[in-house]
Write an enzyme that holds these catalytic residues in place. Structure first.
Site, PDB file in Angstrom:
ATOM      1  N   ASP A  92      -3.168   5.170   2.216  1.00  0.00           N
ATOM      2  CA  ASP A  92      -2.780   4.783   3.577  1.00  0.00           C
ATOM      3  C   ASP A  92      -1.323   5.178   3.790  1.00  0.00           C
ATOM      4  O   ASP A  92      -0.529   5.188   2.837  1.00  0.00           O
ATOM      5  CB  ASP A  92      -2.948   3.276   3.793  1.00  0.00           C
ATOM      6  N   HIS A 151      -1.516  -3.791   7.707  1.00  0.00           N
ATOM      7  CA  HIS A 151      -0.656  -2.771   8.311  1.00  0.00           C
ATOM      8  C   HIS A 151       0.549  -2.403   7.444  1.00  0.00           C
ATOM      9  O   HIS A 151       1.413  -1.644   7.899  1.00  0.00           O
ATOM     10  CB  HIS A 151      -0.186  -3.159   9.723  1.00  0.00           C
TER      11      HIS A 151
END
Length: 307
Positions: free
Chosen positions: A12, A151
């Site tokens: 990510d 996140h």
């Protein structure tokens, strides 16, 4: 006979913004999976030497101060590429992370990223088409994986790394079932058309019933209550059309323009790919791109009727 080792890299990225041609990676995290088991992990902040957009910072919480002493892109990228190797890359909406990594490799080494890519979001949509959301949080909830500090790159990577093997198992089982149906594809197409027609008929029937209920209420009828407790009521709501040119300044002054106006992305894409715009205008539109996504659909083309 020993089982063949299958290695995949789950990763990510967090970035300064959404446009991979202009923005930079500021956090990278990856996990090495061997036959679905976590074997190694790597993460780093990256100093982008450019502004982090407030809209992005509001999502991941990474400030300029946090990356001030971090390695630069040129320093971090060799370690990132060493960890990734030439193994398949797994990410949720993988085209986003892949595009940023590819652009970084082009800047630093003048070469494209060649790793195979696997999109867990596409896989999730395939096995759970009934869900309203197919984001990472929905995926981890589906497979009972706790997603902490959502996140941030390593938190999202770890959440995906734990959910992905379960997702992959279902996806491969579904794919195996699909492949076995290929011998019957002509029959299945005929069956598909029959189901499609049945759905259209049922939708027409529902609309017919709604017309009766609407008439009931318009003639003064009371709300209806089913034996199971559901209530049917009648509501009337007025809406208006607006001259956008007359209200644009007001919306902009109160900070509501972006929320009030939704860009027709499909129309903009067609406009940019067409012949009516100058190269200058096309370049402006391309510079305004903020994200990239990919959709794949089948389409039914009806036969032409002879007059």
């Amino acid at each position: 006979m020993p089982r063949k080792k299958e290695i995949e890299i789950v990763l990510d990225t967090e970035t300064t913004g959404l446009d991979y041609t202009r923005e930079r990676i500021i956090e990278f995290a990856a996990v090495r999976l061997e036959n679905g088991k976590i074997k190694d992990e790597f993460q780093t902040l990256i100093n982008p030497h450019q502004h982090i957009r407030k809209s992005s910072q509001a999502v991941h919480g990474i400030s300029q101060e946090m990356v001030e002493d971090a390695p630069t892109e040129e320093e971090a990228l060799p370690k990132i590429l060493e960890f990734i190797g030439d193994y398949p890359i797994v990410a949720h909406n993988v085209i986003f992370d892949y595009s940023f990594l590819n652009e970084a490799k082009l800047r630093v080494f003048g070469e494209k990223l060649e790793n195979p890519r696997i999109d867990s979001q596409v896989m999730f949509k395939e096995i759970a088409p009934d869900l309203e959301s197919h984001g990472l949080e929905a995926l981890t909830n589906r497979f009972n994986v706790e997603l902490k500090n959502h996140h941030r790159a390593m938190a999202d990577t770890m959440g995906l790394a734990l959910a992905y093997p379960k997702l992959k198992k279902l996806y491969l089982q579904r794919l195996d079932w699909q492949k076995k149906q290929l011998a019957n594809v002509d029959y299945l197409f005929d069956r598909y058309l029959r189901i499609q027609q049945s759905i259209a008929t049922m939708q027409a029937e529902l609309q017919d019933l709604k017309s009766v209920f609407k008439l009931h209420f318009e003639l003064g009828g009371e709300p209806l209550e089913a034996e199971t407790g559901e209530m049917m009521v009648y509501q009337s709501k007025q809406s208006f059309g607006y001259d956008f040119a007359d209200i644009k300044d007001v919306l902009e002054n109160v900070g509501a323009l972006e929320k009030a106006v939704k860009v027709n992305n499909g129309f903009i894409d067609r406009l940019c790919n067409g012949l009516s715009l100058s190269d200058e205008y096309k370049e402006i539109i391309r510079d305004a791109r903020q994200e990239i996504s990919e959709t794949r659909n089948i389409q039914i083309i009806k036969p032409c009727k002879q007059s």
